[in-house]
Write a protein that holds these residues in place. Structure first.
Motif, PDB file in Angstrom:
ATOM      1  N   THR A 117       0.148  36.446  -7.829  1.00 58.14           N
ATOM      2  CA  THR A 117       0.639  36.501  -9.218  1.00 58.14           C
ATOM      3  C   THR A 117       1.776  35.508  -9.441  1.00 58.14           C
ATOM      4  OG1 THR A 117       0.066  38.845  -9.352  1.00 58.14           O
ATOM      5  CG2 THR A 117       1.620  38.016 -10.994  1.00 58.14           C
ATOM      6  N   ASN A 161      12.453  46.234 -16.139  1.00 50.96           N
ATOM      7  CA  ASN A 161      11.641  47.089 -15.246  1.00 50.96           C
ATOM      8  C   ASN A 161      11.657  46.571 -13.814  1.00 50.96           C
ATOM      9  OD1 ASN A 161      10.886  48.451 -17.538  1.00 50.96           O
ATOM     10  ND2 ASN A 161       8.982  47.292 -17.802  1.00 50.96           N
ATOM     11  N   GLY A 193       5.507  38.177 -13.502  1.00 51.36           N
ATOM     12  CA  GLY A 193       5.764  38.244 -12.074  1.00 51.36           C
ATOM     13  C   GLY A 193       5.943  39.681 -11.623  1.00 51.36           C
ATOM     14  N   ILE A 194       5.731  39.892 -10.334  1.00 50.49           N
ATOM     15  CA  ILE A 194       5.904  41.227  -9.761  1.00 50.49           C
ATOM     16  C   ILE A 194       6.766  41.134  -8.504  1.00 50.49           C
ATOM     17  CG2 ILE A 194       3.748  42.160 -10.673  1.00 50.49           C
ATOM     18  CD1 ILE A 194       2.512  41.712  -7.861  1.00 50.49           C
ATOM     19  N   PRO A 244      16.908  33.308 -13.395  1.00 44.51           N
ATOM     20  CA  PRO A 244      17.740  34.403 -13.889  1.00 44.51           C
ATOM     21  C   PRO A 244      18.529  35.041 -12.743  1.00 44.51           C
ATOM     22  CG  PRO A 244      15.408  34.691 -14.516  1.00 44.51           C
ATOM     23  CD  PRO A 244      15.466  33.639 -13.450  1.00 44.51           C
ATOM     24  N   GLY A 265      -0.907  38.149 -21.420  1.00 41.37           N
ATOM     25  CA  GLY A 265      -0.583  39.184 -20.446  1.00 41.37           C
ATOM     26  C   GLY A 265      -1.618  40.277 -20.389  1.00 41.37           C
ATOM     27  N   ILE A 319       9.720  30.558 -14.363  1.00 44.92           N
ATOM     28  CA  ILE A 319      10.818  31.490 -14.118  1.00 44.92           C
ATOM     29  C   ILE A 319      10.991  31.655 -12.610  1.00 44.92           C
ATOM     30  CG2 ILE A 319      11.775  33.778 -14.527  1.00 44.92           C
ATOM     31  CD1 ILE A 319      11.611  31.910 -17.037  1.00 44.92           C
ATOM     32  N   ALA A 320      12.101  31.143 -12.128  1.00 42.91           N
ATOM     33  CA  ALA A 320      12.454  31.211 -10.711  1.00 42.91           C
ATOM     34  C   ALA A 320      13.310  32.455 -10.479  1.00 42.91           C
ATOM     35  CB  ALA A 320      13.179  29.931 -10.326  1.00 42.91           C
ATOM     36  N   LEU A 380      -3.146  38.140 -14.625  1.00 48.24           N
ATOM     37  CA  LEU A 380      -2.852  36.948 -13.834  1.00 48.24           C
ATOM     38  C   LEU A 380      -2.688  37.252 -12.347  1.00 48.24           C
ATOM     39  CD1 LEU A 380      -0.442  35.332 -16.430  1.00 48.24           C
ATOM     40  CD2 LEU A 380      -2.779  34.608 -15.886  1.00 48.24           C
ATOM     41  N   SER A 381      -3.238  38.405 -11.908  1.00 48.26           N
ATOM     42  CA  SER A 381      -3.224  38.675 -10.463  1.00 48.26           C
ATOM     43  C   SER A 381      -4.270  37.826  -9.746  1.00 48.26           C
ATOM     44  CB  SER A 381      -3.453  40.163 -10.182  1.00 48.26           C
ATOM     45  OG  SER A 381      -4.689  40.583 -10.711  1.00 48.26           O
ATOM     46  N   ASN A 395       6.294  33.251 -16.945  1.00 56.59           N
ATOM     47  CA  ASN A 395       7.269  34.330 -16.718  1.00 56.59           C
ATOM     48  C   ASN A 395       6.698  35.512 -15.943  1.00 56.59           C
ATOM     49  OD1 ASN A 395       9.668  36.198 -17.564  1.00 56.59           O
ATOM     50  ND2 ASN A 395       7.813  37.214 -18.329  1.00 56.59           N
ATOM     51  N   TYR A 412      20.802  38.703 -12.073  1.00 54.81           N
ATOM     52  CA  TYR A 412      20.372  40.106 -12.077  1.00 54.81           C
ATOM     53  C   TYR A 412      20.306  40.596 -13.525  1.00 54.81           C
ATOM     54  CZ  TYR A 412      20.404  40.204  -7.077  1.00 54.81           C
ATOM     55  OH  TYR A 412      20.089  39.962  -5.772  1.00 54.81           O
ATOM     56  N   LYS A 448       9.217  32.840  -5.047  1.00 55.32           N
ATOM     57  CA  LYS A 448      10.191  32.212  -5.940  1.00 55.32           C
ATOM     58  C   LYS A 448      10.767  30.925  -5.331  1.00 55.32           C
ATOM     59  CE  LYS A 448       9.823  35.065  -9.400  1.00 55.32           C
ATOM     60  NZ  LYS A 448       9.293  34.617 -10.714  1.00 55.32           N
TER      61      LYS A 448
HETATM   62  P1  NAP Z   1       9.271  43.089 -15.982  1.00 60.22           P
HETATM   63  O1  NAP Z   1      10.029  43.756 -17.082  1.00 60.22           O
HETATM   64  O2  NAP Z   1       8.668  43.897 -14.895  1.00 60.22           O
HETATM   65  O3  NAP Z   1       8.181  42.136 -16.646  1.00 60.22           O
HETATM   66  C1  NAP Z   1       7.201  41.487 -15.880  1.00 60.22           C
HETATM   67  C2  NAP Z   1       6.160  40.932 -16.809  1.00 60.22           C
HETATM   68  O4  NAP Z   1       5.131  40.300 -16.025  1.00 60.22           O
HETATM   69  C3  NAP Z   1       5.470  42.045 -17.616  1.00 60.22           C
HETATM   70  O5  NAP Z   1       5.144  41.561 -18.886  1.00 60.22           O
HETATM   71  C4  NAP Z   1       4.216  42.276 -16.809  1.00 60.22           C
HETATM   72  O6  NAP Z   1       3.164  42.858 -17.540  1.00 60.22           O
HETATM   73  C5  NAP Z   1       3.881  40.854 -16.417  1.00 60.22           C
HETATM   74  N1  NAP Z   1       2.902  40.854 -15.336  1.00 60.22           N
HETATM   75  C6  NAP Z   1       3.038  41.327 -14.100  1.00 60.22           C
HETATM   76  N2  NAP Z   1       1.877  41.217 -13.418  1.00 60.22           N
HETATM   77  C7  NAP Z   1       0.993  40.641 -14.273  1.00 60.22           C
HETATM   78  C8  NAP Z   1      -0.363  40.271 -14.173  1.00 60.22           C
HETATM   79  N3  NAP Z   1      -1.085  40.483 -13.065  1.00 60.22           N
HETATM   80  N4  NAP Z   1      -0.955  39.704 -15.244  1.00 60.22           N
HETATM   81  C9  NAP Z   1      -0.272  39.508 -16.388  1.00 60.22           C
HETATM   82  N5  NAP Z   1       1.015  39.848 -16.548  1.00 60.22           N
HETATM   83  C10 NAP Z   1       1.641  40.414 -15.504  1.00 60.22           C
HETATM   84  O7  NAP Z   1      10.218  42.092 -15.217  1.00 60.22           O
HETATM   85  P2  NAP Z   1      11.218  40.929 -15.692  1.00 60.22           P
HETATM   86  O8  NAP Z   1      12.482  41.180 -14.992  1.00 60.22           O
HETATM   87  O9  NAP Z   1      11.210  40.753 -17.147  1.00 60.22           O
HETATM   88  O10 NAP Z   1      10.510  39.708 -14.963  1.00 60.22           O
HETATM   89  C11 NAP Z   1      10.040  38.563 -15.611  1.00 60.22           C
HETATM   90  C12 NAP Z   1      10.118  37.393 -14.649  1.00 60.22           C
HETATM   91  O11 NAP Z   1      11.485  37.160 -14.335  1.00 60.22           O
HETATM   92  C13 NAP Z   1       9.413  37.629 -13.320  1.00 60.22           C
HETATM   93  O12 NAP Z   1       8.801  36.428 -12.886  1.00 60.22           O
HETATM   94  C14 NAP Z   1      10.555  38.019 -12.406  1.00 60.22           C
HETATM   95  O13 NAP Z   1      10.257  37.759 -11.068  1.00 60.22           O
HETATM   96  C15 NAP Z   1      11.638  37.114 -12.935  1.00 60.22           C
HETATM   97  N6  NAP Z   1      13.001  37.477 -12.572  1.00 60.22           N
HETATM   98  C16 NAP Z   1      13.541  38.664 -12.962  1.00 60.22           C
HETATM   99  C17 NAP Z   1      14.856  38.946 -12.618  1.00 60.22           C
HETATM  100  C18 NAP Z   1      15.555  40.212 -13.024  1.00 60.22           C
HETATM  101  O14 NAP Z   1      16.683  40.445 -12.577  1.00 60.22           O
HETATM  102  N7  NAP Z   1      14.964  41.066 -13.842  1.00 60.22           N
HETATM  103  C19 NAP Z   1      15.595  38.027 -11.868  1.00 60.22           C
HETATM  104  C20 NAP Z   1      14.997  36.841 -11.485  1.00 60.22           C
HETATM  105  C21 NAP Z   1      13.710  36.567 -11.851  1.00 60.22           C
HETATM  106  P3  NAP Z   1       2.931  44.457 -17.485  1.00 60.22           P
HETATM  107  O15 NAP Z   1       3.959  45.063 -18.385  1.00 60.22           O
HETATM  108  O16 NAP Z   1       1.537  44.604 -17.974  1.00 60.22           O
HETATM  109  O17 NAP Z   1       3.105  44.879 -16.050  1.00 60.22           O
END
Ligand code: NAP
Length: 250
Positions: free
Chosen positions: A113, A191, A92-93, A185, A39, A140-141, A64-65, A90, A187, A159
């Motif tokens: 990304t 972050n 994602g943004i 996942p 990361g 991760i969808a 990974l952008s 995993n 909700y 997604k």
């Molecule tokens: P998060 O807390 O925002 O974590 C996102 C992770 O992705 C962080 O480690 C972030 O690193 C990393 N990341 C983002 N852009 C990156 C880049 N350009 N290069 C390398 N790493 C990067 O969000 P999360 O909820 O845990 O999300 C994780 C995954 O689950 C994502 O794919 C998201 O779409 C998916 N998801 C989440 C939910 C939910 O409800 N939370 C639901 C469905 C799916 P930094 O800290 O450096 O930004």
């Protein structure tokens, strides 16, 4: 030995410094795996927890952008930990705006990304795994792999694309010892969803719609990841496993 035991396996998780990636990395280590943490923010806290469990942790810096670091990342994991058995895509943004106002910048950033880097990481890891005749990839969808969502057009497209790619790769690689699956996942309080949690009306509406009655936690994804990474999932290919408190059943 338990069919869920991951002792001796090497996993790599992208975006493991926080949120769902951190929860999954810790669960894989608890099940016995050594874990590479890929990361842009060094996952020092996650690494410390993994080492406290007696497993090896390797921090692999990568933004990974773009796909520029992708091949180097897989090489670094193999160099640092000897091989790569399990890849969890995993990182994602998300960008939020009304579809009518959505910018090309917000489209490209999310697609690059969440979809482009995911595919090329699958490809780089897949080349290594196919050569060895075994491997696990877990993408991760999202609920928006199945539903439309609102005000997140590039996220929904990315997604939905991850779901399709997971099935395509399973079709190509299932007979060659590489299982490709996804976790969707629901909700989860991270972050990524901070804006929704902070919006009182959206927060209440989301909780009321979830049969389990509350947001999920990052550690709630761990069991599904361990299962898909383990021998217990030997015959599971191209599946998108929802861990959503019942959201999709509603
Ligand atoms: P998060 O807390 O925002 O974590 C996102 C992770 O992705 C962080 O480690 C972030 O690193 C990393 N990341 C983002 N852009 C990156 C880049 N350009 N290069 C390398 N790493 C990067 O969000 P999360 O909820 O845990 O999300 C994780 C995954 O689950 C994502 O794919 C998201 O779409 C998916 N998801 C989440 C939910 C939910 O409800 N939370 C639901 C469905 C799916 P930094 O800290 O450096 O930004």
């Amino acid at each position: 030995m338990s069919p869920f035991d991951l002792s001796g396996r090497v996993a790599a998780v992208t975006g493991a410094n926080t949120g769902i990636g951190q929860g999954i990395a810790l669960a894989l280590a608890q099940a016995g795996a050594d874990v590479a943490l890929i990361g842009r923010t060094p996952a020092e806290e996650t690494a410390a927890h993994i080492r406290a469990l007696g497993r090896r942790a390797e921090i692999v810096p990568a933004d990974l952008s773009t796909i520029a670091p992708v091949t180097g990342v897989v090489d670094a994991v193999v160099e640092g930990l000897g091989k790569l058995d399990i890849l969890v895509n995993n990182a994602g943004i998300i960008r939020r705006a009304d579809a009518v106002d959505f910018t090309e910048e917000d489209w490209d950033a999310v697609i690059d990304t969440n979809l482009k880097s995911v595919f090329f990481l699958c490809q780089a890891a897949g080349r290594h795994m196919l050569a060895r005749g075994s491997g696990r990839i877990i993408n991760i969808a999202s609920m928006l792999t199945f539903q439309g969502g609102i005000r997140v057009p590039s996220y929904t497209a990315s997604k939905s694309g991850v779901g399709g790619l997971t099935k395509l790769l399973a079709n190509e690689w299932a007979a060659r010892g590489v299982n490709v699956n996804a976790i969707a996942p629901g909700y989860i309080a991270t972050n990524n969803t901070a804006a929704l949690q902070a919006d009182e009306a959206r927060d209440r509406a989301i909780r009321e719609r979830i049969p389990a009655g509350d947001w999920g936690r990052p550690e709630d994804l761990g069991g599904a990841a361990v299962f898909l990474a383990s021998d217990a999932a030997r015959y599971v290919h191209g599946h998108i496993l929802a861990v959503d408190g019942g959201w999709l059943a509603r």
